[in-house]
Design a protein around this motif. Structure first.
Motif, PDB file in Angstrom:
ATOM      1  N   ASN A  58       0.814  -1.216   0.000  1.00 31.28           N
ATOM      2  CA  ASN A  58       0.000   0.000   0.000  1.00 31.28           C
ATOM      3  C   ASN A  58       0.846   1.265   0.000  1.00 31.28           C
ATOM      4  O   ASN A  58       0.416   2.295  -0.520  1.00 31.28           O
ATOM      5  CB  ASN A  58      -0.947   0.002   1.201  1.00 31.28           C
ATOM      6  N   LYS A  62       0.469   1.223  -4.383  1.00 28.90           N
ATOM      7  CA  LYS A  62      -0.859   1.841  -4.459  1.00 28.90           C
ATOM      8  C   LYS A  62      -0.851   3.301  -4.938  1.00 28.90           C
ATOM      9  O   LYS A  62      -1.712   3.672  -5.739  1.00 28.90           O
ATOM     10  CB  LYS A  62      -1.572   1.725  -3.114  1.00 28.90           C
ATOM     11  N   ILE A  65      -0.532   3.211  -8.788  1.00 34.13           N
ATOM     12  CA  ILE A  65      -1.755   2.707  -9.431  1.00 34.13           C
ATOM     13  C   ILE A  65      -2.888   3.724  -9.288  1.00 34.13           C
ATOM     14  O   ILE A  65      -3.653   3.939 -10.234  1.00 34.13           O
ATOM     15  CB  ILE A  65      -2.157   1.345  -8.825  1.00 34.13           C
ATOM     16  N   SER A  66      -2.983   4.352  -8.123  1.00 35.48           N
ATOM     17  CA  SER A  66      -4.044   5.348  -7.912  1.00 35.48           C
ATOM     18  C   SER A  66      -3.880   6.544  -8.840  1.00 35.48           C
ATOM     19  O   SER A  66      -4.873   7.082  -9.345  1.00 35.48           O
ATOM     20  CB  SER A  66      -4.045   5.812  -6.454  1.00 35.48           C
ATOM     21  N   THR A  81     -11.790   2.932  -6.347  1.00 38.35           N
ATOM     22  CA  THR A  81     -10.821   2.778  -5.265  1.00 38.35           C
ATOM     23  C   THR A  81     -10.970   1.420  -4.584  1.00 38.35           C
ATOM     24  O   THR A  81      -9.980   0.825  -4.157  1.00 38.35           O
ATOM     25  CB  THR A  81     -10.994   3.914  -4.239  1.00 38.35           C
ATOM     26  N   ILE A  84      -9.106  -0.984  -6.696  1.00 39.80           N
ATOM     27  CA  ILE A  84      -7.665  -0.805  -6.492  1.00 39.80           C
ATOM     28  C   ILE A  84      -7.238  -1.472  -5.187  1.00 39.80           C
ATOM     29  O   ILE A  84      -6.215  -2.166  -5.140  1.00 39.80           O
ATOM     30  CB  ILE A  84      -7.295   0.696  -6.497  1.00 39.80           C
ATOM     31  N   ASN A  85      -8.022  -1.291  -4.123  1.00 44.66           N
ATOM     32  CA  ASN A  85      -7.694  -1.922  -2.839  1.00 44.66           C
ATOM     33  C   ASN A  85      -7.728  -3.443  -2.950  1.00 44.66           C
ATOM     34  O   ASN A  85      -6.881  -4.130  -2.378  1.00 44.66           O
ATOM     35  CB  ASN A  85      -8.655  -1.445  -1.748  1.00 44.66           C
ATOM     36  N   MET A  88      -4.582  -4.517  -4.621  1.00 40.54           N
ATOM     37  CA  MET A  88      -3.444  -4.496  -3.701  1.00 40.54           C
ATOM     38  C   MET A  88      -3.467  -5.718  -2.782  1.00 40.54           C
ATOM     39  O   MET A  88      -2.422  -6.286  -2.447  1.00 40.54           O
ATOM     40  CB  MET A  88      -3.441  -3.215  -2.859  1.00 40.54           C
ATOM     41  N   SER A 120     -10.610  -1.930   4.876  1.00 44.12           N
ATOM     42  CA  SER A 120     -10.658  -0.468   4.902  1.00 44.12           C
ATOM     43  C   SER A 120     -11.432   0.045   6.112  1.00 44.12           C
ATOM     44  O   SER A 120     -10.994   0.978   6.793  1.00 44.12           O
ATOM     45  CB  SER A 120     -11.290   0.070   3.628  1.00 44.12           C
TER      46      SER A 120
END
Length: 138
Positions: A58, A62, A65-66, A81, A84-85, A88, A120
């Motif tokens: 992360n 991350k 990628i973000s 998002t 994306i998480n 990861m 998260s």
């Protein structure tokens, strides 16, 4: 150093909660990594090491990628998002195959996506409890 250790513990805690809730996600501890003879200690060490790997992913991958996915994230009003998480998390699963302990996720849809949401939420709550989101005030 204390904040770093707390973040690793929070990541391990979030992964533990996700494995409790989701049947398709599992942490496999290794008895060869820490030969303590106690399976509970091996499991805790496995969660902490995997939490460290997850935190490193992360912190390093991350943001890149973000940034690359920013147009898609704006188009979906931030919902990308979650994807994306989950990505990861799957990268962490792949990286832990090279470690004595492993994190396994049976499918990207829906296990990894739900795990990303759970991780998260747990991380947000634990960071608030430990005060890791606050800026340093001297």
């Amino acid at each position: 150093m204390v904040k770093f250790l707390l973040r690793v513990i929070v990541n391990g805690l979030a992964l533990w909660v996700a494995t409790l809730i989701l049947s398709g996600m599992e942490v496999i501890p290794s008895s060869t990594f820490a030969d303590t003879g106690d399976s509970t200690v091996n499991t805790v060490i496995a969660y902490l090491v995997i939490g460290l790997v997850f935190g490193a992913v992360n912190a390093v991958v991350k943001p890149i990628i973000s940034l690359l996915a920013l147009p898609l994230t704006c188009l979906t009003l931030g919902l990308f998002t979650v994807i994306i998480n989950a990505g990861m998390l799957m990268l962490t699963v792949w990286l832990t195959t090279y470690l004595p302990m492993q994190l396994t996720v049976d499918a990207f849809w829906w296990t990894a996506v739900f795990a990303a949401i759970i991780i998260s939420v747990v991380s947000m709550i634990a960071n608030g409890v430990f005060g890791l989101n606050r800026s340093r005030q001297d």
